[in-house]
Design a protein around this motif. Structure first.
Motif, PDB file in Angstrom:
ATOM      1  N   LEU A  23      83.305  39.353  27.960  1.00 53.39           N
ATOM      2  CA  LEU A  23      82.572  39.365  29.096  1.00 53.39           C
ATOM      3  C   LEU A  23      82.489  37.743  29.414  1.00 53.39           C
ATOM      4  O   LEU A  23      81.661  36.930  28.398  1.00 53.39           O
ATOM      5  CB  LEU A  23      81.317  39.935  29.022  1.00 53.39           C
ATOM      6  N   HIS A  26      79.155  34.248  34.796  1.00 54.24           N
ATOM      7  CA  HIS A  26      79.681  33.400  35.727  1.00 54.24           C
ATOM      8  C   HIS A  26      79.321  31.876  35.491  1.00 54.24           C
ATOM      9  O   HIS A  26      78.098  31.746  35.235  1.00 54.24           O
ATOM     10  CB  HIS A  26      79.097  33.805  36.940  1.00 54.24           C
ATOM     11  N   CYS A  79      76.406  38.151  36.402  1.00 54.19           N
ATOM     12  CA  CYS A  79      77.899  38.179  37.169  1.00 54.19           C
ATOM     13  C   CYS A  79      78.806  37.681  35.960  1.00 54.19           C
ATOM     14  O   CYS A  79      78.567  36.797  35.216  1.00 54.19           O
ATOM     15  CB  CYS A  79      77.626  37.297  38.288  1.00 54.19           C
ATOM     16  N   ARG A  81      83.029  38.419  34.290  1.00 51.37           N
ATOM     17  CA  ARG A  81      84.307  39.085  34.325  1.00 51.37           C
ATOM     18  C   ARG A  81      84.980  39.383  32.967  1.00 51.37           C
ATOM     19  O   ARG A  81      84.565  39.019  32.125  1.00 51.37           O
ATOM     20  CB  ARG A  81      85.405  37.647  34.996  1.00 51.37           C
ATOM     21  N   ILE A  83      87.649  39.778  30.340  1.00 53.06           N
ATOM     22  CA  ILE A  83      89.013  38.931  29.938  1.00 53.06           C
ATOM     23  C   ILE A  83      89.453  39.831  29.030  1.00 53.06           C
ATOM     24  O   ILE A  83      88.906  39.998  28.022  1.00 53.06           O
ATOM     25  CB  ILE A  83      88.591  37.557  29.654  1.00 53.06           C
ATOM     26  N   LEU A 107      93.575  43.244  34.302  1.00 52.14           N
ATOM     27  CA  LEU A 107      92.699  42.684  33.632  1.00 52.14           C
ATOM     28  C   LEU A 107      93.234  41.111  33.454  1.00 52.14           C
ATOM     29  O   LEU A 107      94.413  40.863  33.087  1.00 52.14           O
ATOM     30  CB  LEU A 107      92.361  42.973  32.195  1.00 52.14           C
ATOM     31  N   GLU A 108      92.334  40.067  33.643  1.00 52.28           N
ATOM     32  CA  GLU A 108      92.821  38.660  33.348  1.00 52.28           C
ATOM     33  C   GLU A 108      92.932  38.616  31.905  1.00 52.28           C
ATOM     34  O   GLU A 108      92.440  39.197  30.819  1.00 52.28           O
ATOM     35  CB  GLU A 108      91.529  37.796  33.860  1.00 52.28           C
ATOM     36  N   LEU A 133      91.121  42.675  38.537  1.00 55.88           N
ATOM     37  CA  LEU A 133      89.401  43.321  38.613  1.00 55.88           C
ATOM     38  C   LEU A 133      88.741  42.053  38.912  1.00 55.88           C
ATOM     39  O   LEU A 133      88.696  41.020  38.374  1.00 55.88           O
ATOM     40  CB  LEU A 133      89.209  43.779  37.283  1.00 55.88           C
ATOM     41  N   PRO A 134      88.075  42.097  40.058  1.00 55.16           N
ATOM     42  CA  PRO A 134      87.041  41.166  40.720  1.00 55.16           C
ATOM     43  C   PRO A 134      85.749  40.935  39.669  1.00 55.16           C
ATOM     44  O   PRO A 134      85.753  41.654  38.627  1.00 55.16           O
ATOM     45  CB  PRO A 134      86.509  41.527  41.919  1.00 55.16           C
ATOM     46  N   ALA A 135      85.114  40.041  39.800  1.00 56.01           N
ATOM     47  CA  ALA A 135      83.904  39.906  38.868  1.00 56.01           C
ATOM     48  C   ALA A 135      82.775  41.083  38.894  1.00 56.01           C
ATOM     49  O   ALA A 135      82.839  41.576  40.297  1.00 56.01           O
ATOM     50  CB  ALA A 135      83.154  38.552  39.456  1.00 56.01           C
ATOM     51  N   ALA A 236      82.912  40.208  44.324  1.00 63.30           N
ATOM     52  CA  ALA A 236      82.413  40.642  43.136  1.00 63.30           C
ATOM     53  C   ALA A 236      82.042  42.070  43.484  1.00 63.30           C
ATOM     54  O   ALA A 236      81.317  42.560  44.512  1.00 63.30           O
ATOM     55  CB  ALA A 236      81.052  40.060  42.661  1.00 63.30           C
TER      56      ALA A 236
END
Length: 296
Positions: A23, A26, A79, A81, A83, A107-108, A133-135, A236
Motif C-alpha cells: 500500500l 498518498h 489515500c 495505491r 502496488i 495493478l501498478e 486501478l486508481p488510488a 480516487a
C-alpha cells in the motif's frame, strides 16, 4: 485498532501478508504531516529559553498535541495505491457493481520484461487495454498505514524507472516523518534543528511548488491550512463510492485503450471480463458494499 481494519477480500489480505501487494500512501498526505511537524518543531525551538544547542528545547512538549493537526489529518482517512510485486502471478483486481458485474483493473508495479515472470508458474500480464486501478480512500488511520508500509516502499530493478524514482522519494519523506515521531524531551536542540533543516530541503526539492510555498510562509500559516492543502486524486475510489456502472466501465476501457502503451507480448490475451461463475479463483476482489466508519 479494530476501527482501523481495512475490509478487503481474503486474497488481497493474503497477498499483502506475503508481500505480493504493498500500500503506497498518498504523497500529499505524508508531506502535509511532515510540513506540520516541521512547523511545530520550529515553534518549539523558537520558544525555547535554552541558550545552548546541546540542551533539549523547553516550554513546549516534544510531541505536538494530537488535536493540533493530526486530528484533522486523520479525519480525512487514508489515500493509497495498491502496488504489485513482480512475483504476483495475476496482477489484476476485480471490483463488482451492485448488479455483480465485474470490472477488471490492472495493478501498478509489474515489469513485464522481468525474467522471473517467464518462469513464474501461471504468471500473466493483463491486456494493455485494462484500466489501472486508481488510488483508494478508506476511513482508516493514515498514520498506521504509513508506519506499516514504511519499510516496503522502495523498489529495485527491473521495476520501471518512474516507479523506482517515485518510491525512493516517497520513502525519504516517510523516513524523515518517522524521525520526527521519535523526537522526545531529551532530544538535543541541535538534532531537532538539523532534522528541521533536512525536512525543509526535501520538501523544497521534491514536494512541488505548492508545498514549497507553504514552507515560505510556514511561520504564519495555520495548521488547518496545511492539512487542507492536500489534493487527493480526482479519480480516487472512495470506500463509500459504488463501483463504476457498465457505462462508466466502457468509458474507462476506451480511455485506457486510447493511451500509449509499450509493446506487450501478452497484448493478444482476451480481456479479463469473465462472467462471475467463471472468474479465476486467484483474482482478488474489492467488496462493493460501502465501507464506513460504522461498518468497521
Amino acid at each position: 485498532m479494530q476501527a482501523n481494519r481495512l475490509h478487503l477480500a481474503y486474497d488481497i489480505h493474503r497477498d499483502i501478508d506475503d508481500q505480493l501487494l504493498d500500500l503506497f500512501p498518498h504523497g500529499g498526505q505524508v508531506i502535509a504531516r511532515l510540513v506540520s511537524e516541521t512547523k511545530y518543531q520550529e515553534e518549539r525551538l523558537a520558544a525555547s529559553s535554552s541558550d545552548t544547542i546541546s540542551e533539549a528545547p523547553a516550554k513546549l512538549p516534544a510531541r505536538p498535541p494530537f488535536k493540533l493537526f493530526y486530528a484533522a489529518a486523520e479525519k480525512d482517512g487514508a489515500c493509497f495505491r495498491l502496488i504489485a510485486s513482480n512475483r504476483k502471478d495475476m496482477p489484476v483486481i476485480v471490483r463488482y457493481d451492485q448488479h455483480r458485474i465485474p470490472t477488471v483493473f490492472a495493478l501498478e508495479g509489474i515489469a513485464p520484461d522481468d525474467p522471473l515472470r517467464l518462469v513464474l508458474f501461471g504468471a500473466k500480464n493483463p491486456p494493455p487495454s485494462t484500466p489501472v486501478l486508481p488510488a483508494l480512500v478508506a476511513p482508516v488511520s493514515m498514520n498506521l498505514l504509513i508506519w506499516a508500509m514504511s519499510d516496503r516502499l522502495r523498489r529495485s530493478p527491473p521495476s520501471h524507472a518512474n516507479l523506482r524514482h517515485e518510491a525512493s522519494i516517497l520513502a525519504q519523506f516517510v523516513d524523515l516523518l518517522l524521525e520526527f515521531w521519535f523526537i522526545n524531551d531529551k532530544t538535543p536542540a541541535a538534532d531537532v534543528a538539523e532534522l528541521v533543516g533536512r525536512a525543509r530541503v526535501l520538501v523544497q526539492e521534491h514536494g512541488g511548488p505548492e508545498w514549497a510555498q507553504q514552507l515560505s510562509r510556514l511561520a504564519t500559516v495555520d495548521y488547518s491550512d496545511i492539512i487542507k492543502a492536500v489534493a487527493l486524486p480526482d479519480n480516487a475510489l472512495r470506500s463509500q463510492d459504488p463501483p463504476p456502472t457498465p457505462e462508466e466501465r466502457v468509458l474507462m476501457l476506451e480511455a485506457a485503450a486510447a493511451a500509449t502503451y509499450s509493446d506487450d507480448e501478452d497484448a493478444d490475451l482476451p480481456p479479463l471480463d469473465f462472467p462471475e461463475p467463471n472468474l479465476p479463483s486467484q483474482l482478488g476482489s474489492v467488496p462493493s458494499h460501502p465501507l464506513t466508519t460504522a461498518a468497521l
